[in-house]
Design an enzyme around this catalytic site. Structure first.
Site, PDB file in Angstrom:
ATOM      1  N   LYS A  11      -2.309  -4.632  -9.300  1.00  0.00           N
ATOM      2  CA  LYS A  11      -2.319  -3.398 -10.087  1.00  0.00           C
ATOM      3  C   LYS A  11      -2.403  -3.691 -11.596  1.00  0.00           C
ATOM      4  O   LYS A  11      -2.181  -4.835 -12.031  1.00  0.00           O
ATOM      5  CB  LYS A  11      -1.069  -2.580  -9.747  1.00  0.00           C
ATOM      6  CG  LYS A  11      -1.038  -2.098  -8.282  1.00  0.00           C
ATOM      7  CD  LYS A  11       0.186  -1.227  -8.004  1.00  0.00           C
ATOM      8  CE  LYS A  11       0.192  -0.705  -6.577  1.00  0.00           C
ATOM      9  NZ  LYS A  11       1.370   0.156  -6.307  1.00  0.00           N
ATOM     10  N   TYR A  51      -5.032   7.260  -3.116  1.00  0.00           N
ATOM     11  CA  TYR A  51      -3.626   7.622  -2.877  1.00  0.00           C
ATOM     12  C   TYR A  51      -3.472   9.066  -2.384  1.00  0.00           C
ATOM     13  O   TYR A  51      -2.393   9.653  -2.526  1.00  0.00           O
ATOM     14  CB  TYR A  51      -2.813   7.408  -4.156  1.00  0.00           C
ATOM     15  CG  TYR A  51      -2.403   5.958  -4.369  1.00  0.00           C
ATOM     16  CD1 TYR A  51      -1.580   5.299  -3.446  1.00  0.00           C
ATOM     17  CD2 TYR A  51      -2.811   5.244  -5.485  1.00  0.00           C
ATOM     18  CE1 TYR A  51      -1.198   3.981  -3.636  1.00  0.00           C
ATOM     19  CE2 TYR A  51      -2.432   3.919  -5.683  1.00  0.00           C
ATOM     20  CZ  TYR A  51      -1.615   3.288  -4.749  1.00  0.00           C
ATOM     21  OH  TYR A  51      -1.227   1.986  -4.924  1.00  0.00           O
ATOM     22  N   ARG A 104       6.691  -8.707  -5.969  1.00  0.00           N
ATOM     23  CA  ARG A 104       7.258  -7.602  -6.746  1.00  0.00           C
ATOM     24  C   ARG A 104       8.538  -8.005  -7.464  1.00  0.00           C
ATOM     25  O   ARG A 104       8.789  -7.565  -8.595  1.00  0.00           O
ATOM     26  CB  ARG A 104       7.462  -6.384  -5.846  1.00  0.00           C
ATOM     27  CG  ARG A 104       6.138  -5.653  -5.591  1.00  0.00           C
ATOM     28  CD  ARG A 104       6.243  -4.611  -4.530  1.00  0.00           C
ATOM     29  NE  ARG A 104       5.089  -3.716  -4.498  1.00  0.00           N
ATOM     30  CZ  ARG A 104       4.813  -2.895  -3.493  1.00  0.00           C
ATOM     31  NH1 ARG A 104       5.607  -2.854  -2.433  1.00  0.00           N
ATOM     32  NH2 ARG A 104       3.753  -2.116  -3.536  1.00  0.00           N
ATOM     33  N   ASN A 114       4.465  -1.537  -9.869  1.00  0.00           N
ATOM     34  CA  ASN A 114       5.053  -2.562  -9.007  1.00  0.00           C
ATOM     35  C   ASN A 114       4.079  -3.647  -8.564  1.00  0.00           C
ATOM     36  O   ASN A 114       4.194  -4.203  -7.475  1.00  0.00           O
ATOM     37  CB  ASN A 114       5.760  -1.900  -7.813  1.00  0.00           C
ATOM     38  CG  ASN A 114       4.807  -1.095  -6.963  1.00  0.00           C
ATOM     39  OD1 ASN A 114       3.627  -1.023  -7.246  1.00  0.00           O
ATOM     40  ND2 ASN A 114       5.329  -0.500  -5.895  1.00  0.00           N
ATOM     41  N   HIS A 117      -0.529  -3.722  -4.307  1.00  0.00           N
ATOM     42  CA  HIS A 117      -0.649  -2.812  -3.163  1.00  0.00           C
ATOM     43  C   HIS A 117      -1.087  -3.630  -1.960  1.00  0.00           C
ATOM     44  O   HIS A 117      -1.862  -4.573  -2.100  1.00  0.00           O
ATOM     45  CB  HIS A 117      -1.724  -1.737  -3.428  1.00  0.00           C
ATOM     46  CG  HIS A 117      -2.129  -1.014  -2.176  1.00  0.00           C
ATOM     47  ND1 HIS A 117      -1.429   0.076  -1.700  1.00  0.00           N
ATOM     48  CD2 HIS A 117      -3.110  -1.264  -1.263  1.00  0.00           C
ATOM     49  CE1 HIS A 117      -1.986   0.467  -0.562  1.00  0.00           C
ATOM     50  NE2 HIS A 117      -3.009  -0.320  -0.274  1.00  0.00           N
ATOM     51  N   GLU A 128      -9.054   1.410   3.923  1.00  0.00           N
ATOM     52  CA  GLU A 128      -8.933   0.940   2.540  1.00  0.00           C
ATOM     53  C   GLU A 128      -9.971  -0.133   2.216  1.00  0.00           C
ATOM     54  O   GLU A 128     -10.517  -0.154   1.109  1.00  0.00           O
ATOM     55  CB  GLU A 128      -7.516   0.414   2.295  1.00  0.00           C
ATOM     56  CG  GLU A 128      -6.482   1.538   2.289  1.00  0.00           C
ATOM     57  CD  GLU A 128      -5.063   1.052   2.080  1.00  0.00           C
ATOM     58  OE1 GLU A 128      -4.158   1.891   2.076  1.00  0.00           O
ATOM     59  OE2 GLU A 128      -4.853  -0.180   1.913  1.00  0.00           O
TER      60      GLU A 128
HETATM   61  P1  GDP Z   1       3.953   0.760  -0.946  1.00  0.00           P
HETATM   62  O1  GDP Z   1       3.282   0.836   0.409  1.00  0.00           O
HETATM   63  O2  GDP Z   1       5.090  -0.223  -0.990  1.00  0.00           O
HETATM   64  O3  GDP Z   1       2.964   0.538  -2.087  1.00  0.00           O
HETATM   65  O4  GDP Z   1       4.654   2.181  -1.230  1.00  0.00           O
HETATM   66  P2  GDP Z   1       4.203   3.697  -0.972  1.00  0.00           P
HETATM   67  O5  GDP Z   1       2.980   3.778  -0.104  1.00  0.00           O
HETATM   68  O6  GDP Z   1       5.420   4.437  -0.536  1.00  0.00           O
HETATM   69  O7  GDP Z   1       3.848   4.230  -2.437  1.00  0.00           O
HETATM   70  C1  GDP Z   1       2.601   3.961  -3.031  1.00  0.00           C
HETATM   71  C2  GDP Z   1       2.820   3.627  -4.483  1.00  0.00           C
HETATM   72  O8  GDP Z   1       3.333   4.790  -5.161  1.00  0.00           O
HETATM   73  C3  GDP Z   1       3.884   2.555  -4.749  1.00  0.00           C
HETATM   74  O9  GDP Z   1       3.410   1.244  -4.587  1.00  0.00           O
HETATM   75  C4  GDP Z   1       4.266   2.869  -6.183  1.00  0.00           C
HETATM   76  O10 GDP Z   1       3.276   2.392  -7.106  1.00  0.00           O
HETATM   77  C5  GDP Z   1       4.246   4.383  -6.183  1.00  0.00           C
HETATM   78  N1  GDP Z   1       5.574   4.946  -5.839  1.00  0.00           N
HETATM   79  C6  GDP Z   1       6.203   4.950  -4.629  1.00  0.00           C
HETATM   80  N2  GDP Z   1       7.402   5.562  -4.691  1.00  0.00           N
HETATM   81  C7  GDP Z   1       7.518   5.991  -5.975  1.00  0.00           C
HETATM   82  C8  GDP Z   1       8.548   6.719  -6.668  1.00  0.00           C
HETATM   83  O11 GDP Z   1       9.579   7.098  -6.105  1.00  0.00           O
HETATM   84  N3  GDP Z   1       8.317   6.981  -8.001  1.00  0.00           N
HETATM   85  C9  GDP Z   1       7.183   6.591  -8.648  1.00  0.00           C
HETATM   86  N4  GDP Z   1       7.039   6.883  -9.945  1.00  0.00           N
HETATM   87  N5  GDP Z   1       6.202   5.897  -8.019  1.00  0.00           N
HETATM   88  C10 GDP Z   1       6.374   5.597  -6.706  1.00  0.00           C
END
Ligand code: GDP
Length: 146
Positions: A11, A51, A104, A114, A117, A128
């Site tokens: 990222k 997303y 991370r 973070n 992805h 994807e």
């Molecule tokens: P991943 O599979 O670990 O990437 O997590 P998710 O699919 O749940 O979320 C996608 C992305 O959205 C994450 O990698 C973060 O960049 C962002 N994200 C997830 N949860 C949060 C949150 O609670 N707050 C914010 N600001 N960003 C989030």
């Protein structure tokens, strides 16, 4: 265990920190072989589409803004149980909960910025990968493309 392919994204925060080489080295050292790699700057439309599953979440607009804030490095990685292995190497979404030694834990700034992805299941990996790469841009036996 099956050989799988996963989509990996470094990222904008990690690209900005100069972590591309370190992160790709971590994946390669764990047996994840790159079959395709490119650096791109996502458009807002591309980030929103990627997303889309999160479009009702409160952080969606901020996430899209972050993901378009600078270039990302997108790759297709292949290996035994590549999807789970890649996610283990990434660590938890929230870096304060990510295991020591994970990408991370080392590189993320916060739960949004973070660093990486990774696809979370075989079907999402397929979607994807095709979101970013044509079959002809992915290395592998020609039979796999036929
Ligand atoms: P991943 O599979 O670990 O990437 O997590 P998710 O699919 O749940 O979320 C996608 C992305 O959205 C994450 O990698 C973060 O960049 C962002 N994200 C997830 N949860 C949060 C949150 O609670 N707050 C914010 N600001 N960003 C989030």
């Amino acid at each position: 265990m099956a050989v799988e392919r996963t989509l990996s994204i470094i990222k904008p925060d990690a690209v900005e920190k100069g972590a591309i080489g370190s992160i790709l080295a971590t994946f390669e050292a764990a047996g994840l072989r790159p079959l395709a790699i490119k650096m791109v700057r996502l458009t807002e439309l591309q980030a929103r589409g990627f997303y889309a599953v999160h479009k009702e979440r409160p952080f969606f607009a901020s996430l899209v803004q972050f993901m378009t804030s600078g270039p990302v490095v997108v790759s297709v990685l292949e290996g035994e149980a590549a999807i789970a292995r890649h996610r283990e190497l990434m660590g938890a979404t929230d870096p304060t909960k990510a295991a020591p030694g994970t990408v991370r834990a080392q590189w993320a700034t916060d739960i949004e910025r973070n660093a990486v992805h990774g696809s979370d299941a075989p079907e999402t990996a397929r979607v994807e990968i095709s979101y970013f790469f044509d079959a002809t841009q992915i290395q592998g036996p020609v039979e796999a493309l036929a």
